[in-house]
Design an enzyme around this catalytic site. Structure first.
Site, PDB file in Angstrom:
ATOM      1  N   VAL A   1      31.570   8.576 -24.837  1.00 28.60           N
ATOM      2  CA  VAL A   1      31.790   9.994 -24.524  1.00 28.60           C
ATOM      3  C   VAL A   1      30.499  10.723 -24.134  1.00 28.60           C
ATOM      4  CG1 VAL A   1      33.865  10.171 -25.952  1.00 28.60           C
ATOM      5  CG2 VAL A   1      31.634  10.813 -26.938  1.00 28.60           C
TER       6      VAL A   1
ATOM      7  N   TYR B   1      24.937  17.794 -37.466  1.00 30.70           N
ATOM      8  CA  TYR B   1      26.378  17.557 -37.613  1.00 30.70           C
ATOM      9  C   TYR B   1      27.125  18.881 -37.772  1.00 30.70           C
ATOM     10  CZ  TYR B   1      30.707  15.286 -39.219  1.00 30.70           C
ATOM     11  OH  TYR B   1      32.009  14.864 -39.339  1.00 30.70           O
TER      12      TYR B   1
ATOM     13  N   ASP C   1      37.142   3.797 -26.642  1.00 26.75           N
ATOM     14  CA  ASP C   1      36.039   3.620 -27.601  1.00 26.75           C
ATOM     15  C   ASP C   1      34.938   2.826 -26.907  1.00 26.75           C
ATOM     16  OD1 ASP C   1      34.513   3.178 -30.088  1.00 26.75           O
ATOM     17  OD2 ASP C   1      36.375   3.700 -31.116  1.00 26.75           O
TER      18      ASP C   1
HETATM   19  P1  NDP Z   1      34.919   6.100 -37.676  1.00 28.59           P
HETATM   20  O1  NDP Z   1      33.469   5.753 -37.669  1.00 28.59           O
HETATM   21  O2  NDP Z   1      35.862   5.249 -38.442  1.00 28.59           O
HETATM   22  O3  NDP Z   1      35.474   6.253 -36.196  1.00 28.59           O
HETATM   23  C1  NDP Z   1      34.758   6.894 -35.189  1.00 28.59           C
HETATM   24  C2  NDP Z   1      34.909   6.086 -33.922  1.00 28.59           C
HETATM   25  O4  NDP Z   1      34.197   6.758 -32.856  1.00 28.59           O
HETATM   26  C3  NDP Z   1      34.308   4.688 -34.046  1.00 28.59           C
HETATM   27  O5  NDP Z   1      35.173   3.718 -33.481  1.00 28.59           O
HETATM   28  C4  NDP Z   1      33.029   4.829 -33.256  1.00 28.59           C
HETATM   29  O6  NDP Z   1      32.535   3.611 -32.742  1.00 28.59           O
HETATM   30  C5  NDP Z   1      33.464   5.764 -32.155  1.00 28.59           C
HETATM   31  N1  NDP Z   1      32.341   6.319 -31.422  1.00 28.59           N
HETATM   32  C6  NDP Z   1      31.091   6.597 -31.883  1.00 28.59           C
HETATM   33  N2  NDP Z   1      30.311   7.038 -30.878  1.00 28.59           N
HETATM   34  C7  NDP Z   1      31.084   7.029 -29.767  1.00 28.59           C
HETATM   35  C8  NDP Z   1      30.843   7.368 -28.412  1.00 28.59           C
HETATM   36  N3  NDP Z   1      29.625   7.765 -27.991  1.00 28.59           N
HETATM   37  N4  NDP Z   1      31.859   7.243 -27.517  1.00 28.59           N
HETATM   38  C9  NDP Z   1      33.077   6.805 -27.917  1.00 28.59           C
HETATM   39  N5  NDP Z   1      33.356   6.456 -29.185  1.00 28.59           N
HETATM   40  C10 NDP Z   1      32.374   6.566 -30.102  1.00 28.59           C
HETATM   41  O7  NDP Z   1      34.958   7.605 -38.225  1.00 28.59           O
HETATM   42  P2  NDP Z   1      36.153   8.577 -38.655  1.00 28.59           P
HETATM   43  O8  NDP Z   1      37.467   8.028 -38.271  1.00 28.59           O
HETATM   44  O9  NDP Z   1      35.883   8.944 -40.056  1.00 28.59           O
HETATM   45  O10 NDP Z   1      35.782   9.852 -37.768  1.00 28.59           O
HETATM   46  C11 NDP Z   1      36.586  10.335 -36.712  1.00 28.59           C
HETATM   47  C12 NDP Z   1      36.253  11.801 -36.508  1.00 28.59           C
HETATM   48  O11 NDP Z   1      36.551  12.506 -37.709  1.00 28.59           O
HETATM   49  C13 NDP Z   1      34.781  12.093 -36.195  1.00 28.59           C
HETATM   50  O12 NDP Z   1      34.687  13.078 -35.208  1.00 28.59           O
HETATM   51  C14 NDP Z   1      34.244  12.606 -37.536  1.00 28.59           C
HETATM   52  O13 NDP Z   1      33.132  13.451 -37.373  1.00 28.59           O
HETATM   53  C15 NDP Z   1      35.463  13.349 -38.039  1.00 28.59           C
HETATM   54  N6  NDP Z   1      35.464  13.596 -39.469  1.00 28.59           N
HETATM   55  C16 NDP Z   1      35.478  12.559 -40.360  1.00 28.59           C
HETATM   56  C17 NDP Z   1      35.456  12.808 -41.706  1.00 28.59           C
HETATM   57  C18 NDP Z   1      35.451  11.723 -42.725  1.00 28.59           C
HETATM   58  O14 NDP Z   1      35.250  12.027 -43.919  1.00 28.59           O
HETATM   59  N7  NDP Z   1      35.684  10.465 -42.359  1.00 28.59           N
HETATM   60  C19 NDP Z   1      35.423  14.208 -42.230  1.00 28.59           C
HETATM   61  C20 NDP Z   1      35.462  15.219 -41.196  1.00 28.59           C
HETATM   62  C21 NDP Z   1      35.468  14.915 -39.874  1.00 28.59           C
HETATM   63  P3  NDP Z   1      31.445   2.796 -33.637  1.00 28.59           P
HETATM   64  O15 NDP Z   1      32.140   2.429 -34.906  1.00 28.59           O
HETATM   65  O16 NDP Z   1      31.105   1.640 -32.775  1.00 28.59           O
HETATM   66  O17 NDP Z   1      30.297   3.763 -33.858  1.00 28.59           O
END
Ligand code: NDP
Length: 250
Positions: free
Chosen positions: A64, A155, A36
């Site tokens: 990423v 998105y 992360d």
């Molecule tokens: P969270 O925001 O809880 O977790 C996402 C994580 O990804 C965070 O720790 C975030 O860091 C990290 N992140 C963001 N940008 C980067 C980057 N450039 N490189 C590495 N890490 C990064 O979200 P979710 O757990 O809800 O989401 C996880 C996945 O599930 C995503 O791909 C989302 O699109 C997908 N998803 C989620 C849904 C939902 O309703 N929650 C529905 C459908 C899909 P930071 O917090 O610092 O930004």
């Protein structure tokens, strides 16, 4: 123990669905890398989890959008854990805005993380897994990878791209013993939804026939299945984990 002795990388592993997936992998006997952003809670989460289970839990700072950081994540994991058996390509950000107001920078930022980032991580994983002759990559798509929604052009474009890229990668990687699948979560109760007010959340709940938001562990369980040998004849698919959201749509 379904993941006994396996080595797993979870991008976006510090929060929400990613963190739950790391925890489930550790419970099932794997070692897991929380990948992360620098400054995220990944380091403290890994410190809390390391030592609680048989496997190791490590934090690796990785954005990423940065190819060098992604490639270093895999090189360091191979050095420290001996290989990479499964990857959850989960890092992602949301983005809701009227399309006529979205700048190039905002559009490209979402694509860079949610689509190009998934490719960078998958490419690095394939290089390691081809050498091993085995591995499982699971990409995080969304219900919005198969259906449109107003004010989410970038998105939905990214997540739709993930769904079809998963098919292409699966066909390409199959002869090398590597499986590639995706998960399509419905709305899941994670920090990603924090900005929404109660009325908006209730509106989202109403979209799911099961009558609630999903939980991170429910997506983590789907990842665990696709990552494990239980899914040994499954590749190129997108497994919806959406409380029935997509069932009534065609
Ligand atoms: P969270 O925001 O809880 O977790 C996402 C994580 O990804 C965070 O720790 C975030 O860091 C990290 N992140 C963001 N940008 C980067 C980057 N450039 N490189 C590495 N890490 C990064 O979200 P979710 O757990 O809800 O989401 C996880 C996945 O599930 C995503 O791909 C989302 O699109 C997908 N998803 C989620 C849904 C939902 O309703 N929650 C529905 C459908 C899909 P930071 O917090 O610092 O930004």
């Amino acid at each position: 123990m379904r993941m006994q002795g396996k080595s797993v990388i979870v991008t976006g592993g510090a929060s929400g669905i990613g963190l739950a997936s790391v925890e489930r992998c550790l419970e099932e006997g794997a070692s897991a890398v929380i990948a992360d952003l620098e400054g995220s809670e990944g380091a403290s989460r890994a410190a809390e989890l390391n030592g609680k289970h048989a496997g190791t839990c490590l934090f690796k700072a990785c954005d990423v959008t940065d190819t060098a950081q992604v490639d270093r994540l895999f090189a360091d994991t191979v050095d420290e854990l001996g290989g990479v058996d499964a990857v959850f390509n989960n890092a992602g950000i949301g983005g809701i805005a009227p399309s006529d107001e979205v700048s190039d920078e905002e559009f490209l930022r979402i694509i860079d993380i949610n689509l190009s980032g998934v490719f960078r991580v998958a490419r690095a994983a394939l290089r390691v897994m081809y050498r091993q002759g085995s591995g499982s990559i699971v990409n995080c798509a969304s219900i919005l990878g198969v259906f449109g929604q107003s004010q989410t052009a970038a998105y939905t474009a990214a997540k739709g791209g993930v769904v079809n890229m998963t098919r292409s990668l699966a066909i390409e990687a199959a002869p090398q013993g590597v499986r590639v699948n995706a998960i399509g979560p419905g709305y899941i109760d994670t920090p990603l939804l924090e900005a929404l007010d109660d009325d908006m959340l209730q509106g989202l709940i109403n979209l799911h026939p099961l009558g609630r938001l999903g939980r991170s562990e429910e997506v983590a369980n789907a990842f665990l299945f696709l990552a494990s040998d239980e899914a040994s004849f499954i590749t190129g698919t997108t497994l919806m984990v959406d409380g029935g959201f997509t069932a009534g749509k065609s």
